[in-house]
Design an enzyme around this catalytic site. Structure first.
Site, PDB file in Angstrom:
ATOM      1  N   ILE A   6       0.847  -1.203   0.000  1.00  0.00           N
ATOM      2  CA  ILE A   6       0.000   0.000   0.000  1.00  0.00           C
ATOM      3  C   ILE A   6       0.878   1.248   0.000  1.00  0.00           C
ATOM      4  CG2 ILE A   6      -1.876   1.221   1.198  1.00  0.00           C
ATOM      5  CD1 ILE A   6      -2.523  -1.377   2.663  1.00  0.00           C
ATOM      6  N   ASN A  78      -2.447   4.157  -3.365  1.00  0.00           N
ATOM      7  CA  ASN A  78      -3.283   5.131  -2.661  1.00  0.00           C
ATOM      8  C   ASN A  78      -2.632   6.514  -2.579  1.00  0.00           C
ATOM      9  OD1 ASN A  78      -5.113   6.157  -0.319  1.00  0.00           O
ATOM     10  ND2 ASN A  78      -3.039   6.164   0.525  1.00  0.00           N
ATOM     11  N   TYR A 145      -4.187  17.699 -11.099  1.00  0.00           N
ATOM     12  CA  TYR A 145      -4.808  16.628 -10.314  1.00  0.00           C
ATOM     13  C   TYR A 145      -5.893  15.922 -11.126  1.00  0.00           C
ATOM     14  CZ  TYR A 145      -7.079  14.290  -6.326  1.00  0.00           C
ATOM     15  OH  TYR A 145      -7.618  13.362  -5.468  1.00  0.00           O
ATOM     16  N   LYS A 149      -5.714  11.941 -12.388  1.00  0.00           N
ATOM     17  CA  LYS A 149      -6.665  10.896 -11.990  1.00  0.00           C
ATOM     18  C   LYS A 149      -7.396  10.324 -13.214  1.00  0.00           C
ATOM     19  CE  LYS A 149      -5.881  10.944  -7.528  1.00  0.00           C
ATOM     20  NZ  LYS A 149      -5.256   9.813  -6.821  1.00  0.00           N
ATOM     21  N   VAL A 180     -13.363  12.756   1.769  1.00  0.00           N
ATOM     22  CA  VAL A 180     -12.886  12.101   2.990  1.00  0.00           C
ATOM     23  C   VAL A 180     -12.132  13.106   3.860  1.00  0.00           C
ATOM     24  CG1 VAL A 180     -11.731  10.029   3.851  1.00  0.00           C
ATOM     25  CG2 VAL A 180     -12.554  10.077   1.483  1.00  0.00           C
ATOM     26  N   THR A 182      -9.457  14.173   5.458  1.00  0.00           N
ATOM     27  CA  THR A 182      -8.007  13.965   5.572  1.00  0.00           C
ATOM     28  C   THR A 182      -7.288  15.304   5.374  1.00  0.00           C
ATOM     29  OG1 THR A 182      -7.696  13.600   3.216  1.00  0.00           O
ATOM     30  CG2 THR A 182      -8.233  11.653   4.531  1.00  0.00           C
TER      31      THR A 182
HETATM   32  N1  LIG Z   1      -9.584  13.019   0.837  1.00  0.00           N
HETATM   33  C1  LIG Z   1     -10.411  13.098  -0.179  1.00  0.00           C
HETATM   34  O1  LIG Z   1     -11.483  13.732  -0.092  1.00  0.00           O
HETATM   35  C2  LIG Z   1     -10.088  12.392  -1.460  1.00  0.00           C
HETATM   36  C3  LIG Z   1     -11.030  12.476  -2.503  1.00  0.00           C
HETATM   37  C4  LIG Z   1     -10.759  11.840  -3.695  1.00  0.00           C
HETATM   38  C5  LIG Z   1      -9.589  11.122  -3.844  1.00  0.00           C
HETATM   39  N2  LIG Z   1      -8.690  11.049  -2.819  1.00  0.00           N
HETATM   40  C6  LIG Z   1      -7.471  10.262  -3.038  1.00  0.00           C
HETATM   41  O2  LIG Z   1      -7.249   9.406  -1.941  1.00  0.00           O
HETATM   42  C7  LIG Z   1      -5.856   9.110  -1.829  1.00  0.00           C
HETATM   43  C8  LIG Z   1      -5.412   9.280  -0.392  1.00  0.00           C
HETATM   44  O3  LIG Z   1      -5.558  10.657  -0.051  1.00  0.00           O
HETATM   45  P1  LIG Z   1      -5.872  11.166   1.426  1.00  0.00           P
HETATM   46  O4  LIG Z   1      -7.126  11.910   1.367  1.00  0.00           O
HETATM   47  O5  LIG Z   1      -5.691  10.071   2.395  1.00  0.00           O
HETATM   48  O6  LIG Z   1      -4.713  12.269   1.522  1.00  0.00           O
HETATM   49  P2  LIG Z   1      -3.642  12.601   2.647  1.00  0.00           P
HETATM   50  O7  LIG Z   1      -4.213  12.514   4.004  1.00  0.00           O
HETATM   51  O8  LIG Z   1      -2.996  13.852   2.186  1.00  0.00           O
HETATM   52  O9  LIG Z   1      -2.621  11.373   2.503  1.00  0.00           O
HETATM   53  C9  LIG Z   1      -1.807  11.229   1.387  1.00  0.00           C
HETATM   54  C10 LIG Z   1      -0.980   9.979   1.567  1.00  0.00           C
HETATM   55  O10 LIG Z   1      -0.060   9.898   0.476  1.00  0.00           O
HETATM   56  C11 LIG Z   1       1.270   9.836   0.965  1.00  0.00           C
HETATM   57  N3  LIG Z   1       2.122  10.650   0.106  1.00  0.00           N
HETATM   58  C12 LIG Z   1       1.906  11.917  -0.296  1.00  0.00           C
HETATM   59  N4  LIG Z   1       2.939  12.351  -1.045  1.00  0.00           N
HETATM   60  C13 LIG Z   1       3.811  11.305  -1.113  1.00  0.00           C
HETATM   61  C14 LIG Z   1       5.082  11.142  -1.727  1.00  0.00           C
HETATM   62  N5  LIG Z   1       5.673  12.120  -2.418  1.00  0.00           N
HETATM   63  N6  LIG Z   1       5.706   9.950  -1.585  1.00  0.00           N
HETATM   64  C15 LIG Z   1       5.146   8.953  -0.872  1.00  0.00           C
HETATM   65  N7  LIG Z   1       3.945   9.050  -0.265  1.00  0.00           N
HETATM   66  C16 LIG Z   1       3.302  10.235  -0.387  1.00  0.00           C
HETATM   67  C17 LIG Z   1       1.228  10.387   2.384  1.00  0.00           C
HETATM   68  O11 LIG Z   1       2.178   9.727   3.213  1.00  0.00           O
HETATM   69  P3  LIG Z   1       3.508  10.457   3.755  1.00  0.00           P
HETATM   70  O12 LIG Z   1       3.117  11.824   4.186  1.00  0.00           O
HETATM   71  O13 LIG Z   1       3.985   9.544   4.842  1.00  0.00           O
HETATM   72  O14 LIG Z   1       4.437  10.455   2.579  1.00  0.00           O
HETATM   73  C18 LIG Z   1      -0.174  10.012   2.845  1.00  0.00           C
HETATM   74  O15 LIG Z   1      -0.184   8.763   3.476  1.00  0.00           O
HETATM   75  C19 LIG Z   1      -5.145  10.026  -2.822  1.00  0.00           C
HETATM   76  O16 LIG Z   1      -4.802   9.323  -3.988  1.00  0.00           O
HETATM   77  C20 LIG Z   1      -6.196  11.073  -3.149  1.00  0.00           C
HETATM   78  O17 LIG Z   1      -6.017  11.635  -4.422  1.00  0.00           O
HETATM   79  C21 LIG Z   1      -8.917  11.666  -1.632  1.00  0.00           C
END
Ligand SMILES: NC(=O)c1ccc[n+]([C@@H]2O[C@H](COP(=O)([O-])OP(=O)(O)OC[C@H]3O[C@@H](n4cnc5c(N)ncnc54)[C@H](OP(=O)(O)O)[C@@H]3O)[C@@H](O)[C@H]2O)c1
Length: 241
Positions: A6, A78, A145, A149, A180, A182
């Site tokens: 993951i 992810n 972005y 996607k 979500v 986050t």
């Molecule tokens: N939140 C929403 O509403 C939403 C909606 C649609 C889609 N998504 C998608 O869901 C997925 C997870 O997003 P999230 O909402 O959980 O965002 P988040 O809280 O910002 O988490 C992003 C995750 O990606 C990792 N990451 C970011 N940049 C990285 C890098 N350069 N190298 C390695 N790891 C990296 C981070 O881990 P580290 O900081 O440890 O590197 C973190 O675990 C993403 O693909 C996002 O596009 C989210």
């Protein structure tokens, strides 16, 4: 044993999913991100910045090690970034490479290495890419972005087509997780409206409690990973689960 790989387990959806999967005693999780926030006897963390493509290529054998006892092998792409929110014409050029390398190039490389490494292993294999509703329509300030996607969706559909032609049984999904609660949503809410016209709508989502928790989303993703074949299209949404 079930082996899960993951990306983005440092926080958000990826961390919640890894923790939910670790509840199952058969699960062994490898997490790939810049920060380790999970400590568990069946969790292995690889500290990596996925925007550094050359470094990722070097470390592929360390990520996908040989396994003798796998009943199930799952790759979850992810990790994702919005990058700098703002209009094209006013952006830093470096940001395009950053967003596409984390959101498209890294998942593509990981899918390629996963399929290649385990091609002879007789186990159930699933690739789950975390996409976004923003890959289905244009949004101002989010051009990279949205495009990244959309690319992930079509890449996933093409790989599924190939696996079908190969009769491999591998299943590929590109799932939009909804809105979500986050760090990514916090970043959106902090954007000045001149750089993103819909920022007030996203502030309202938070104020009205419309955001799903990462834990709720993780439960649904866990359900997807247990579904028998034929239940979902490649490009799918969390509310279909
Ligand atoms: N939140 C929403 O509403 C939403 C909606 C649609 C889609 N998504 C998608 O869901 C997925 C997870 O997003 P999230 O909402 O959980 O965002 P988040 O809280 O910002 O988490 C992003 C995750 O990606 C990792 N990451 C970011 N940049 C990285 C890098 N350069 N190298 C390695 N790891 C990296 C981070 O881990 P580290 O900081 O440890 O590197 C973190 O675990 C993403 O693909 C996002 O596009 C989210």
């Amino acid at each position: 044993m079930e082996y899960y790989f993951i990306t983005g387990t440092g926080k958000g959806i990826g961390k919640a999913l890894a923790e939910a999967l670790l509840e199952n005693e058969e699960a062994f999780v490898t997490g790939i991100s810049r920060h380790q926030t999970i400590n568990h006897p069946r969790y292995r963390h690889l500290n990596m910045d996925l925007s550094e493509t050359q470094n990722l290529l070097t470390h592929l054998p360390e990520i996908f090690q040989q396994v003798q006892d796998a009943d199930k092998l799952v790759l979850v792409n992810n990790a994702g970034v919005l990058g700098e929110i703002g209009y094209v014409g006013e952006k830093q050029n470096e940001d395009f490479n950053y967003v596409f390398s984390v959101n498209v190039t890294a998942p593509a490389i990981l899918m390629n290495a996963f399929l290649h490494t385990y091609r002879e292993v007789k186990a159930e294999k699933i690739i789950l890419n975390i996409s976004s509703g923003a890959g289905k329509y244009p949004m101002d300030g989010w051009a990279s972005y949205c495009a990244s996607k959309a690319a992930l969706d079509l890449f996933s559909e093409s790989v599924q087509l190939e696996q079908n032609l190969l009769n491999s049984g591998v299943r590929v999904f590109s799932l939009a997780p909804g809105i979500v609660d986050t760090q990514m949503q916090a970043q959106i809410r902090e954007t000045p409206s001149a750089q993103f016209s819909q920022v007030s709508k996203f502030k309202d989502y938070k104020a009205s409690g419309s955001l799903a928790s990462p834990e709720t989303v993780a439960k649904k993703l866990k359900k997807l990973l247990k579904l028998p074949p034929g239940n979902l299209k490649v490009v799918c949404r969390i509310d279909e689960l």
